[in-house]
Design a protein around this motif. Structure first.
Motif, short mmCIF file in Angstrom:
data_model
loop_
_atom_site.label_atom_id
_atom_site.label_comp_id
_atom_site.label_asym_id
_atom_site.label_seq_id
_atom_site.Cartn_x
_atom_site.Cartn_y
_atom_site.Cartn_z
N UNK A 72 16.36 5.68 3.80
CA UNK A 72 16.64 4.21 3.44
C UNK A 72 15.65 3.79 2.85
N UNK A 73 14.23 4.58 2.89
CA UNK A 73 12.93 3.99 2.32
C UNK A 73 12.89 3.78 1.06
N UNK A 74 12.48 2.65 0.48
CA UNK A 74 12.58 2.41 -1.04
C UNK A 74 11.22 2.73 -1.67
N UNK A 75 11.58 3.18 -2.94
CA UNK A 75 10.44 3.27 -3.63
C UNK A 75 9.43 2.13 -3.60
N UNK A 76 9.89 0.81 -3.76
CA UNK A 76 9.23 -0.11 -4.04
C UNK A 76 9.16 -0.71 -2.42
N UNK A 77 8.60 -0.08 -1.50
CA UNK A 77 8.70 -0.42 -0.24
C UNK A 77 7.61 -1.60 0.01
N UNK A 78 7.53 -2.15 1.18
CA UNK A 78 6.62 -3.31 1.66
C UNK A 78 5.06 -2.53 1.62
N UNK A 79 4.30 -3.13 0.92
CA UNK A 79 2.87 -2.62 0.76
C UNK A 79 2.64 -1.81 -0.27
N UNK A 80 3.59 -1.47 -1.44
CA UNK A 80 3.38 -0.39 -2.24
C UNK A 80 2.48 -1.18 -3.38
N UNK A 81 2.61 -2.50 -3.70
CA UNK A 81 1.81 -2.75 -4.75
C UNK A 81 0.03 -2.78 -4.30
N UNK A 82 0.03 -3.08 -3.05
CA UNK A 82 -1.24 -2.97 -2.43
C UNK A 82 -1.79 -1.57 -2.52
N UNK A 83 -1.03 -0.68 -2.17
CA UNK A 83 -1.39 0.90 -2.36
C UNK A 83 -1.73 1.08 -3.84
N UNK A 84 -0.97 0.38 -4.75
CA UNK A 84 -1.18 0.73 -6.16
C UNK A 84 -2.70 0.39 -6.50
N UNK A 85 -3.05 -0.76 -6.16
CA UNK A 85 -4.17 -1.29 -6.51
C UNK A 85 -5.35 -0.29 -5.85
N UNK A 86 -5.20 0.20 -4.85
CA UNK A 86 -6.18 1.30 -4.11
C UNK A 86 -6.13 2.38 -5.11
N UNK A 87 -5.00 3.06 -5.48
CA UNK A 87 -4.78 3.99 -6.38
C UNK A 87 -5.53 3.79 -7.89
N UNK A 126 -9.20 2.60 9.85
CA UNK A 126 -8.15 1.88 10.33
C UNK A 126 -7.16 1.41 9.34
N UNK A 127 -7.87 1.19 8.19
CA UNK A 127 -7.21 0.70 6.95
C UNK A 127 -6.14 1.67 6.67
N UNK A 128 -6.27 3.09 6.63
CA UNK A 128 -5.41 3.95 6.32
C UNK A 128 -4.27 4.14 7.36
N UNK A 129 -4.52 3.65 8.45
CA UNK A 129 -3.50 3.79 9.47
C UNK A 129 -2.56 2.57 9.51
N UNK A 130 -2.89 1.71 8.55
CA UNK A 130 -2.00 0.46 8.76
C UNK A 130 -1.00 0.39 7.97
N UNK A 131 -0.67 1.71 7.28
CA UNK A 131 0.69 1.94 6.43
C UNK A 131 1.77 2.16 7.53
N UNK A 132 2.87 1.31 7.34
CA UNK A 132 3.84 1.18 8.30
C UNK A 132 5.19 2.32 7.62
N UNK A 133 4.85 2.45 6.47
CA UNK A 133 6.15 3.43 5.97
C UNK A 133 5.17 4.47 4.81
N UNK A 134 5.38 5.77 5.16
CA UNK A 134 4.74 6.83 4.59
C UNK A 134 5.38 7.21 3.43
#
Length: 285
Positions: free
Chosen positions: A28-43, A115-123
């Motif tokens: 049920x997890x989506x490709x564009x899950x919550x927080x994906x844009x934030x992680x894309x900036x990290x990338x 702690x920032x790395x552990x803030x992801x709620x969907x892996x």
């Protein structure tokens, strides 16, 4: 020139997005899950910063090697066959990663970065990129300093760096891929998902990056057979803004406290000055 590593990013995306669709752990997890844009900036942005940091580590390694490690030791290590050098680098590097990672969980000011790395709620594969540059440079740089100083060949180090890169994306990915009996030797997605679990029983466990037997050896292994975590993340969610998360470790307790989101319709509780961090992981249940 590709300073942002866009080609590698594209290849990684083309590999892991279909893989997560075909072998989804959470369908049920989506490709564009919550927080994906934030992680894309990290990338996109962290890569260049980390590369500069690792360049500094390489220069430091050469300086240390020239003054501390005898040339005879470097010649002997560099002269070993590649099939011996590569497993030695993996073992030495992951011993370093294990203890540095464990320190990031145990030392309060280091936990602020981790702690920032552990803030992801969907892996998923992209969640692997949500790492503060200070965290990433220290965790990857210290083992690299050792292997360069000892004289391992550049080719062997490059092969291992490539293995570490792909392993990091794999173990965070949303895939149901078992390693069978090798799970007791190598870090698998199940192993690392438990490290991110919100369950109290799994906290501060599974620190290795490549070799799961290190956690068995040092008493920190947690990998229940036939079960996977049902929730990930912190006690209360962290705000999904790249700038906030980059500044998070450097601000005071009160500011860090308000960079977390309060529980639904509840005000923030008072700050405990003696706490390891204003908020840790979400309690079980």
């Amino acid at each position: 020139m590709d300073p942002l590593g866009l080609k590698i990013i594209l290849v990684t995306c083309l590999v892991f997005v279909p893989l997560e669709r075909l072998f989804a752990l959470n369908s049920e997890q989506k490709v564009f899950r919550p927080g994906w844009a934030n992680d894309l900036i990290f990338l996109l942005l962290n890569g260049l910063v980390v590369k500069l940091g690792m360049l500094a580590v390489i220069v430091a390694s050469l300086f240390v090697a020239a003054r501390i490690v005898p040339a005879s030791v470097q010649d002997s290590v560099g002269g070993l066959p590649f099939w011996i050098q590569i497993p030695l680098i993996v073992l030495l590097s992951d011993l370093g990663v294990y203890w540095i990672h464990r320190m990031f969980h145990a030392v309060p000011w280091l936990w602020r970065f981790h702690e920032i790395h552990h803030s992801s709620e969907e892996l998923d594969w992209l969640a692997a990129t949500r790492v503060h540059p200070v965290d990433q440079i220290l965790t990857r740089g210290a083992p690299l300093l050792v292997v360069i100083a000892l004289g391992f060949s550049a080719w062997s180090i490059s092969v291992c760096a490539l293995l570490f890169h792909w392993q990091a994306f794999l173990v965070h990915s949303n895939v149901r891929i078992g390693f069978g009996p090798l799970r007791l030797l190598l870090v698998s997605p199940a192993f690392h998902h438990w490290h991110h679990s919100a369950d109290r029983e799994a906290r501060d466990r599974n620190f290795a990056g490549q070799l799961s037997f290190l956690d068995a050896l040092f008493g920190t292994l947690h990998m229940p057979q036939g079960r996977m975590p049902t929730a990930y993340g912190l006690d209360q969610p962290m705000r999904q803004r790249y700038a906030f998360q980059m500044l998070y470790p450097f601000v005071g307790d009160r500011a860090r406290h308000y960079l977390h989101l309060p529980a639904e319709n509840e005000p923030h509780p008072p700050i405990s000055p003696s706490a390891r961090a204003p908020l840790t992981r979400r309690p079980l249940g």
